[in-house]
Design a protein around this motif. Structure first.
Motif, PDB file in Angstrom:
ATOM      1  N   ALA A 135      11.221  35.977  37.700  1.00 29.60           N
ATOM      2  CA  ALA A 135      12.360  35.406  37.161  1.00 29.60           C
ATOM      3  C   ALA A 135      13.650  36.389  36.907  1.00 29.60           C
ATOM      4  O   ALA A 135      14.704  36.196  37.356  1.00 29.60           O
ATOM      5  N   THR A 144      14.159  38.474  40.022  1.00 25.65           N
ATOM      6  CA  THR A 144      15.119  37.797  41.018  1.00 25.65           C
ATOM      7  C   THR A 144      16.550  37.687  40.610  1.00 25.65           C
ATOM      8  O   THR A 144      17.470  37.975  41.233  1.00 25.65           O
ATOM      9  N   GLU A 169       6.214  29.997  40.394  1.00 27.70           N
ATOM     10  CA  GLU A 169       7.460  28.939  40.251  1.00 27.70           C
ATOM     11  C   GLU A 169       8.670  29.699  41.142  1.00 27.70           C
ATOM     12  O   GLU A 169       9.695  29.738  40.642  1.00 27.70           O
ATOM     13  N   TRP A 223      12.522  30.253  39.939  1.00 26.60           N
ATOM     14  CA  TRP A 223      12.854  31.653  39.769  1.00 26.60           C
ATOM     15  C   TRP A 223      14.368  31.847  40.587  1.00 26.60           C
ATOM     16  O   TRP A 223      14.853  32.818  40.471  1.00 26.60           O
TER      17      TRP A 223
END
Length: 409
Positions: free
Chosen positions: A189, A192, A216, A220
């Motif tokens: 996360a 990103t 996820e 993310w």
């Protein structure tokens, strides 16, 4: 989890997922399997499904199977993988091709959509070889530069290590969520968001995380992802990979234009008109038979829940690390993986200069880890098919091999 002599039976007795081990072929044997992160055991249900498919669908329905189910199966199964394992909403995931081919497709697609002037692909030096090779090949093909990020072999990529490599020249960053060697679990996360702040896209390799670590992608804000299905998704040798393209990127052009990605494949007319959906990233005829085992494992993970899978995975790797430190440490073996389970995936790397010969000897006695240079024995623990007793038996076998080769330090 500190190793306590004789604790494996108690841990297995207390494990709510222990009964699921019986659903896998071969778990009744004495063989110790430490390579679930390379090839998962097949489910017994898959053996039955394959036989039924040959007789009923392939043999019974023949070409009608395409109209009745097979044509949409790469997208139907892609949505299931997305929902169960990837944290991805419908219409963004698909199944087909190998991981290498999907990496090529999605890297090229991302670069084709990059703003002008962005001419660098960022990748870390300890990423899986295929990822590095594909990036190098595409960079050479397109006249781009590769920006390398040095990472420690016993850890992995972090926002701090990545930051100096990002600039106004960055087009795409290619990283693994879980490092293939050390098991390092990246903060996807945060990374990103960091890449997006630099104006670039990120492609996540999920080969060592899908099915064992919660993912996820939508949460993310991920752009693109690929992953294989023969590791923790137990699709079998050579089972097809999956790809993910976020909804906002579905207009990207993929480079291998095949008939199955056409807006109307059976029109078979002149010119390529790509499907407006994620189907455009499919090229050729989907490997329907090879998806059977994968579908069974995704259904089992859905039954259990990825959170429970992760909890069992952490318990197994903690137990294995504690055993290794106590039983193998005296021979100079070190745990070359993060000791904090919050930043560790589903496997461990044990390091010693003589590991290659030890691994070869272990295979002779039906203890099956794998070897990775330099001097690394990987213990890949597939949570639903591995017991604590199996872990203890395997680590004790490693200790026996070292006792015959290396003096205690």
């Amino acid at each position: 989890m500190t190793y306590v002599p004789g604790s494996a039976p108690d841990l297995d007795a207390a494990d709510p997922l222990a009964p699921l081990r019986d659903r896998f072929v071969g778990t009744e044997s004495d063989l110790v399997y430490f390579d679930g992160n390379s090839l998962g055991r097949p489910l017994r249900a898959t053996a039955e499904r394959i036989g039924g498919f040959v007789v009923d669908e392939w043999g019974g329905r023949l070409i009608r199977g395409w109209d009745e189910r097979w044509y949409d199966q790469p997208l139907v199964l892609g949505d299931e993988i997305g929902r169960v394992c990837l944290g991805a909403g419908p219409g963004q995931a698909f199944v087909g091709d190998s991981t290498t081919v999907l990496l090529y497709k999605l890297v090229r697609a991302a670069l084709g959509g990059a703003p002008g002037g962005r001419d660098e692909i960022v990748v870390d030096t300890d990423n899986f070889p295929t990822d590095r090779y594909v990036v190098e090949g595409i960079a050479s093909e397109l006249g781009l530069a590769v920006r390398w990020v040095e990472v420690p072999a016993d850890a992995g990529i972090t926002p701090e290590l990545l930051a100096p490599a990002l600039s106004e020249r960055t087009a795409l960053v290619v990283l693994s969520h879980v490092a293939y060697r050390s098991g390092w679990l990246a903060d996807a996360a945060a990374i990103t968001a960091q890449v997006h702040e630099a104006g670039a896209l990120v492609l996540w390799d999920l080969c060592h995380s899908a099915g064992v670590v919660p993912v996820e992608l939508d949460a993310w804000g991920a752009d693109l992802a690929v992953g294989c299905t023969y590791k923790y998704l137990n699709g079998g040798p050579g089972s097809p990979a999956f790809g993910y393209v976020a909804t906002r990127h579905l207009g990207l052009r993929q480079p291998i234009q095949g008939w199955m990605g056409h807006r109307d494949p059976f029109l078979m007319g002149p010119g390529y008109d790509p499907a407006p959906t994620v189907r455009r990233f499919i090229s050729g005829t989907p490997p329907i038979t090879a998806m059977l085992g994968l579908a069974d494992m995704v259904a089992l993970i859905d039954e259990v829940g990825i959170a429970a899978v992760r909890e069992k995975s952490v318990a197994l790797t903690e137990y294995a690390a504690g055993l290794a430190e106590e039983l193998l440490g005296p021979y100079g073996v070190t745990v070359a993986s993060p000791r904090d389970p919050a930043v560790r995936g589903g496997h461990l790397n044990l390091h010693h200069d003589r590991m290659r010969e030890v691994v070869a000897a272990l295979w002779e006695r039906d203890v099956i880890p794998d070897y990775r240079d330099p001097g690394g024995l990987r213990i890949g623990l597939s949570p639903l098919s591995t017991s604590f007793a199996e872990v203890e038996a395997g680590v004790r076998a490693i200790a026996t091999e070292f006792s015959e080769r290396v003096g205690r330090s």
